[in-house]
Write a protein that holds these residues in place. Structure first.
Motif, mmCIF file in Angstrom:
data_model
loop_
_atom_site.group_PDB
_atom_site.id
_atom_site.type_symbol
_atom_site.label_atom_id
_atom_site.label_comp_id
_atom_site.label_asym_id
_atom_site.label_seq_id
_atom_site.Cartn_x
_atom_site.Cartn_y
_atom_site.Cartn_z
ATOM 1 N N ARG A 52 0.649 -1.152 -0.098
ATOM 2 C CA ARG A 52 0.144 -0.032 -0.041
ATOM 3 C C ARG A 52 0.837 1.395 0.076
ATOM 4 N N ARG A 53 2.054 1.231 0.562
ATOM 5 C CA ARG A 53 2.803 2.436 0.491
ATOM 6 C C ARG A 53 3.319 2.617 -0.981
ATOM 7 N N PHE B 296 -9.621 9.860 -1.610
ATOM 8 C CA PHE B 296 -10.953 9.454 -1.544
ATOM 9 C C PHE B 296 -11.767 10.637 -1.741
ATOM 10 N N ARG C 157 -10.784 11.616 3.697
ATOM 11 C CA ARG C 157 -10.322 10.637 4.684
ATOM 12 C C ARG C 157 -8.953 10.971 5.346
ATOM 13 N N LEU D 142 -6.851 12.360 9.047
ATOM 14 C CA LEU D 142 -6.954 11.958 10.465
ATOM 15 C C LEU D 142 -7.325 13.259 10.977
ATOM 16 N N PRO D 143 -8.547 13.335 11.705
ATOM 17 C CA PRO D 143 -9.139 14.663 12.212
ATOM 18 C C PRO D 143 -8.363 15.225 13.337
ATOM 19 N N ASN D 144 -7.768 14.619 14.056
ATOM 20 C CA ASN D 144 -6.847 14.951 15.074
ATOM 21 C C ASN D 144 -5.262 15.370 14.845
ATOM 22 N N LYS D 145 -4.944 15.365 13.527
ATOM 23 C CA LYS D 145 -3.655 15.700 13.000
ATOM 24 C C LYS D 145 -3.603 16.973 12.192
ATOM 25 N N THR D 146 -2.626 17.519 12.298
ATOM 26 C CA THR D 146 -2.796 18.663 11.479
ATOM 27 C C THR D 146 -2.498 18.498 9.989
ATOM 28 N N GLU E 142 1.043 17.017 9.760
ATOM 29 C CA GLU E 142 0.898 15.730 10.354
ATOM 30 C C GLU E 142 0.460 14.444 9.715
ATOM 31 N N PHE F 10 2.441 11.512 8.439
ATOM 32 C CA PHE F 10 2.121 10.154 9.015
ATOM 33 C C PHE F 10 2.451 8.899 7.845
ATOM 34 N N GLU G 60 5.967 8.519 8.090
ATOM 35 C CA GLU G 60 6.306 7.916 9.322
ATOM 36 C C GLU G 60 6.211 6.333 9.129
ATOM 37 N N VAL G 61 4.716 5.800 8.525
ATOM 38 C CA VAL G 61 4.570 4.420 8.591
ATOM 39 C C VAL G 61 5.684 3.880 7.486
ATOM 40 N N PHE H 140 -5.971 22.038 11.216
ATOM 41 C CA PHE H 140 -6.363 20.783 11.689
ATOM 42 C C PHE H 140 -7.460 20.682 10.345
ATOM 43 N N ARG I 69 -0.486 13.758 0.716
ATOM 44 C CA ARG I 69 -0.328 12.830 1.535
ATOM 45 C C ARG I 69 -0.200 11.485 0.610
#
Lengths: 226, 310
Positions: A78-79, A85, A89, A91-95, A98, A102, A105-106, A134, A150
């Motif tokens: 997947r990377r 989408f 989609r 991540l709501p709690n990441k700026t 971030e 992310f 990072e993964v 955010f 992203r």
């Protein structure tokens, strides 16, 4: 690069989402998949991401049969695919920063790589000013540009954009399509699903038309034919 | 690389704990209730155990020795008693010592000291205080004393004037039963409380993670490995546990302080506050480690549900 070999997908309730689809996409192509809701576009994308498995036939990515990839090796695959989408989609709690970081990072990138690449990619989608906002503080078009940032930050071999302009106004739609085109110009394969006639015609690239789980047209510089 | 990953996971856990303020707060509150239940049942059971042991120590059989008995005869009797397997200790209290202790116990009571002075002679007998290993064994020791003619009171060769077990028999038996009952009940209550707390905590954390299920899906599609996605949630669970256990411990101080007087009335020397302070390190370790374990295990299991597919 991507090969669907006589792929069928039906659900336990008897719904047939795909019916004997055979399709190949070459490296560096820009392919639009069009069709009404329920034509099977999203199922095609899900099979490609390994989110779902085909009832019949095989789906391969760079000669790897996706259905035979073990759960443990799935993240690795997947990377290599960037995904965008309709509903962003993020991540709501990441700026914004971030969210993009992310993905790096993964993939196991170092802090230095992240610190240099993330601002660069956000600049590419014209979001340098809103890096530390955010998702709730961004508009639809901005959210989609974060999602694109992203998707491309790890230099994937393939970008899948599943109805990326579905929730956007015409101006934002135009911008997003231009960004996708730019990404494709740099050599990344792009698969775009849409039912926006204007988008497809402005692109002037290969168009695959689907209906009731089957491919009914495949034009190299196609038009929206529904 | 592994170190970088661990650092990232821990950081993500902290950031998420902070940014999901309201969810974290409610999870912490529920965990406080859970830990409070565990801690209070544990502390109360342990405290009752200590208090009852204190009482148990106060049970004994006093053998009052005839005033005419010689020191060596008393020592012989003491040795005989010590050979019994049920007997823990036998303490000899001479007439002089009995008098000294009696005087110091009543030094503020002028009438008694005056009365003693008037008698002139030492009216107190020498005693052998027998302690058994278990409260239930007093009956056996008492029977032994009764069946030995040279020991039994009233016999011609006896040096014993009185055995006071029969006086206390009912009280001693009732206490033995009470000790066993409280210990059993305490064990059952603790087990039930711990079970309930685990369920409550697990469900709360499951709800917190249910809210984040879409995020988990996104993380997977972006290419996050299971461990990398799960890590921050487990860290968050540990944080819930840590914060909740510290708050629980802080809460316990005023509560035990408030209960101090009530508990002291019942059990003389030891009170709940004293017990809490004296055993703080142990209580701290139990609460903190159960908080951490509860949070970590609940998060781990709750996330697993959303990580089962490819």
């Amino acid at each position: 690069m991507i090969y669907f070999d006589n792929v069928s997908k039906s659900y336990p309730d008897g719904t047939v989402a795909l019916n004997g689809v055979t399709l190949s996409v070459k490296q560096g192509e820009f392919v639009s998949i069009v069709g009404h809701s329920g034509a099977g576009k999203t199922t095609l994308v899900k099979l490609l991401l390994g989110e779902d498995s085909a009832t019949d036939g095989s789906v391969s990515f760079d000669s790897v049969d996706i259905q035979k990839v073990k759960a443990h090796d799935m993240p690795e695959l997947r990377r290599r695919i960037g995904i965008i989408f309709q509903d962003f989609r993020l991540l709501p709690n990441k700026t914004a920063y971030e969210n993009v970081a992310f993905a790096m990072e993964v993939a196991g990138k170092t802090e230095e790589e992240i610190a240099s690449d993330v601002p660069h990619v956000l600049e590419l989608v014209d979001l340098s000013q809103k890096m530390w906002n955010f998702p709730r503080q961004l508009s639809g078009g901005e959210l989609q540009r974060v999602a694109i940032a992203r998707a491309i930050v790890n230099h994937p071999d393939l970008i899948i954009a599943d109805e990326p302009t579905g929730n956007l106004d015409p101006i934002n739609t135009y911008e997003i399509v231009q960004i996708l085109k730019k990404i494709n110009d740099m050599g990344t394969t792009v698969i775009l699903t849409t039912h926006n006639k204007g988008v497809v015609e402005a692109l002037g690239k290969r168009v695959i038309t689907m209906d009731h789980g089957k491919i009914i047209r495949d034009d190299s510089t196609g038009k929206y034919a529904l | 690389m592994l170190w970088t990953t661990i650092k990232r996971i821990i950081k993500a856990g902290f950031v998420s704990f902070w940014r999901n303020g309201s969810v974290s707060l409610s999870a912490v509150f529920v965990m406080i209730v859970a830990l409070f239940m565990i801690a209070s049942t544990l502390i109360i059971t342990a405290f009752l155990g200590t208090a009852l042991k204190d009482l148990q120590d106060k049970i004994d059989i006093n053998i009052y020795v005839d005033a005419k008995a010689t020191e060596s005869a008393i020592m012989d009797l003491k040795k005989q008693l010590e050979t019994l397997p049920e007997v823990k200790t036998v303490e000899y209290i001479s007439r002089e010592r009995a008098l000294d202790e009696f005087r110091s116990r009543h030094e503020n009571d002028h009438r008694i000291t005056q009365a003693l002075d008037e008698i002139g002679d030492n009216p107190l007998p020498a005693t052998l205080t027998v302690k058994a290993r278990e409260p239930s064994q007093y009956e056996g020791i008492s029977n032994f004393l009764l069946n030995k003619s040279e020991l039994s009171a009233g016999s011609a060769i006896s040096i014993v004037s009185k055995v006071n077990y029969n006086d206390n028999k009912a009280a001693i038996e009732r206490l033995s039963k009470l000790i066993v009952g409280v210990k059993k009940l305490g064990g059952i209550i603790t087990a039930v409380m711990v079970g309930i707390s685990i369920l409550i905590t697990f469900n709360t954390i499951r709800l917190a993670i249910f809210i984040a299920r879409d995020e988990i899906g996104v993380m997977r599609l972006v290419g996050g490995s299971k461990e990398y996605i799960r890590g921050p949630f487990v860290v968050e669970g540990i944080l819930y546990g840590l914060v909740a256990s510290f708050l629980t411990l802080i809460l316990f101080y005023p509560i035990t302080y408030w209960l101090k007087n009530t508990t002291q009335v019942f059990y003389g020397g030891v009170d709940l506050l004293h017990y809490f302070v004296a055993n703080f390190v142990q209580i701290f370790l139990i609460i903190v480690s159960s908080g951490i374990a509860l949070g970590a295990v609940s998060s781990y299991l709750a996330v697993r549900k959303y990580l089962t597919s490819k």
